[in-house]
Each structure stands twice: as C-alpha cells, then as structure tokens.
Design an enzyme around this catalytic site. Sequence first.
Site, PDB file in Angstrom:
ATOM      1  N   HIS A 162       0.570  -1.293   0.042  1.00 35.11           N
ATOM      2  CA  HIS A 162       0.113   0.066  -0.024  1.00 35.11           C
ATOM      3  C   HIS A 162       0.827   1.177  -0.100  1.00 35.11           C
ATOM      4  O   HIS A 162       0.525   2.288  -0.124  1.00 35.11           O
ATOM      5  CB  HIS A 162      -0.849  -0.248   1.296  1.00 35.11           C
ATOM      6  CG  HIS A 162      -2.249   0.739   1.070  1.00 35.11           C
ATOM      7  ND1 HIS A 162      -2.337   1.826   0.170  1.00 35.11           N
ATOM      8  CD2 HIS A 162      -3.339   0.596   1.615  1.00 35.11           C
ATOM      9  CE1 HIS A 162      -3.465   2.118   0.117  1.00 35.11           C
ATOM     10  NE2 HIS A 162      -4.312   1.508   1.329  1.00 35.11           N
ATOM     11  N   ASP A 378     -13.297  -9.563 -16.442  1.00 31.77           N
ATOM     12  CA  ASP A 378     -13.423 -10.651 -17.162  1.00 31.77           C
ATOM     13  C   ASP A 378     -12.043 -11.189 -17.765  1.00 31.77           C
ATOM     14  O   ASP A 378     -11.601 -10.502 -18.887  1.00 31.77           O
ATOM     15  CB  ASP A 378     -14.532 -10.482 -18.511  1.00 31.77           C
ATOM     16  CG  ASP A 378     -14.765 -11.763 -19.083  1.00 31.77           C
ATOM     17  OD1 ASP A 378     -13.927 -12.604 -19.149  1.00 31.77           O
ATOM     18  OD2 ASP A 378     -15.692 -11.346 -20.015  1.00 31.77           O
TER      19      ASP A 378
END
Length: 436
Positions: A162, A378
């Site tokens: 992060h 996808d």
Amino acid sequence: MAKVEAISSCIIRMAGNNANPISRLDLTPCDLQLLPLDPIQKGILFHNPLSKLNLIDHLKTSLSRTLDFFPPLAGRLATTAHAHATFSLFLDCNNAGVEFVHAVAAATSVADILEPKWIPEIVASFFPHNGLSNWDVVSKPVLVAQVTELVDGVFIGCTANHAVIDGVSFWHFFNSWSEISRGSDTISKTPVFKPWFPSNVPDDKRPLRLPWLEQDPPLSSVPPPRLERVFHFSKQTLSKLKARANSEAATDKISSLQALSAHLWRSISRCRYSGMSLDDGREAPFGIIVGLRTRIPLPEGYFGNALVSAKMTMSAAELVQKGVGHAAVRINELVAQHTKEKVIKVIEDWVVSPTLLRRGNYAFVMASSPRHNVYGNDFGWGKPIAVRSGPATKIDGKMTLFPAAEAGGIDVEVCLAPETLRAIEDDAQFMEVFTV
C-alpha cells in the site's frame, strides 16, 4: 475444516516489451505515510472456466505481459541510510518480479464461500503474505498474486504494498490484467508514473528523508474475535435512504454514499453501545478516506497513492438520538472541507513534520470505494460473481465498500466484534434498509 494447499510459487517478470519504461520511482508523502500499515488485499471469485486446461500458465503469461505496462509492480522498495538517524525510500523498477502462487482448495466450492451468512475463515487463505505490513516487505515483491482453484470455481487474489499503490491504482492494474488475459495486445488506460509532490518538495529534496521507523508494539498472537459479513444495498434502497437523509436535514447536498455511511455509523454505534449509558460523554469516532485525484487534480491513470484520511467524532448520544440526516450532514461537511487548498496544505505540513499512520482500532472507518471497476474483470471466461478482501487491516469497525454486481448498488463488507454484528442482525432499524 477445508484447507488451502499451495501447489507452487514462482517469480513472474515483465515479458520484455516494456511499454512504459521507468527505472526508478520516488515515493510521495501520500505513499510514505502508509509504510507501517497493512497492504491492500482484494480478490475476485469466478465460476470455473469452460476448461481449466493451461489456466495457470495462461494467467502467468498474461500477468507477465501486463507488467510491461506496470514496471513498478515488478520492482522492489529500496532504502538508503542517511545521517541523523534518517533514511530514504524509493522504488527500484529492476524487474525483480511479482510472486505468483498457485493454490488449491480441493474441498471448497463456490457455494461454500457465498452461502454462509458470515464470510468463512478460509477466505483469508486465498490471499498471500498475511500478517505483514508494508514496511515488513521492503526489498520483497511489491505485488503477490495467488490463484486458488476451488471445486467449481477460481479465486484470483492479490496482496499489494500500500506504500506503492492505492485502491484506484490496484484496480487499474487488475482491470489491465484481465484485458490482456482476454487477448488484447494493449490496455485501455495507460498508467502515469510521474509522482506528484507539493511545491515545498523540489527535485533536489527527493527522495524525502524520514526518521527511522519505531516498531509498533507486537500484535497479540491471538487477535480478538471478529466476524465479517457482506451487506447488500440495492440502487433503489440507496435512493430511498438518500431521500430520507436529505429530507431530515432539509437539504439536497447529501449523496447516496454519505447517507449509507451515516446509516452504518449510527446503526453500529447504537448496537455497540446498547445497554450502556450514553450520558457519560462517550464519543463515536468516524473515519473516511478522501481521494485527491480530482481535487488536486492529477492526470488520468495516475499511479501511486492519492489519498488522505479524514476523521471526526460525535458524541454517541447525539449520533444515536438524532436521525440519519443529522449524521449525514456532518459527513457531508467533513468531505466538503477537503478542498484543493486544504489537502495540499495538509501534505505540505506533512513534509515539514512527517508522521506515519499507525495500526489501531478506529471504531468506525469507511475504506475502498464503490466506484472501482470490479465486475468488469473478465479474464476470458466471464465476469466475477463476487469480490472479497483479505485479513489485512481487519479491525472491529472496518467497512469495506465495493460496487454491487448490479449497477448502482453497493456491497459493504463489514468487520465487527461478534456481539456487535449479531446485534446489528437483530436490529430492525438497520435491517429494514438492508437488501437481501
């Protein structure tokens, strides 16, 4: 209990067709403040591809090609010691590679993940490098991907440092990986690797120097019990909640997200403090992440962290006894205070006197965003059916926001002490808004 077994682990490097060459990246104040905290852990669940033949090799190859567009993710954080007990940190884009873990949960099905009321413990095992902070993995992979095969599904989870990227950049990478996996030769949005610094950090002051980190007290080997559950709020439900909050506050400025945040804050505080006197000055803290990309503004595709944390408190009595509109107005005011001038001043002040965020229990904090493109990932065999986060930063009071599968809805992954979550589930005022 079902287990996850790691089958193999390897390093994936850029394919060699570096589409966005960069050798080094200096970390900004927004990056550096996150060093002691936990990494980002997010992943998506799919039904089985029509064929799993060569699935792992395909994902490795597409990941390698995606790293050509994101060389910092294949790099390593490096430190340099300086005089006066200070150090500096930069990202060496040396193509040391991303770690890729192939795992199998042979006795776990998609239904085992989605059907229980509470998120099952096995989900934590779908994420690599649990229990490490961003600082702990300096000189180690910035990004670790784990692909876990289920009986009838696949879970792709990533752990990302992060101090290198925020949620926007994380999902930008994930979206790009899925594009390449579908067969594209390029990606639809190019990352921008020019870090933003405030005016009081000229080029000759980079990289910024920091005092050596003081280690946080060791965390208990037995963490306090917590339960997690995903609450779904449909577009219609959010519209009604927004209308109610604006009506109560006699305004039209409250957004759906602010109304939902107020509803969660009030409900959880009411259940957490049930049976306690609220006349003793008890306070109910509230925390939220404020994005800076549109405030500064930063270019489309900006890579890195662009956020500040915003906090406020309200007396528990005021929060619980007044309506959702009252709390929503306070949240609206908190967000509105973070103008371009305000956030730049906050970062300039940080440069003068740097402080690093610490792990802790903030009682109530809203994180992530329903604006991330989660269900567009996808990989070539259909859209995801669910999104989950890993155990990093899971504290009593953590609310992780995701877009719902259907347009306009929001899913909230709630992490609470068991007694509080059970009380929420029995709370009529909360559940009348929750959409099954």
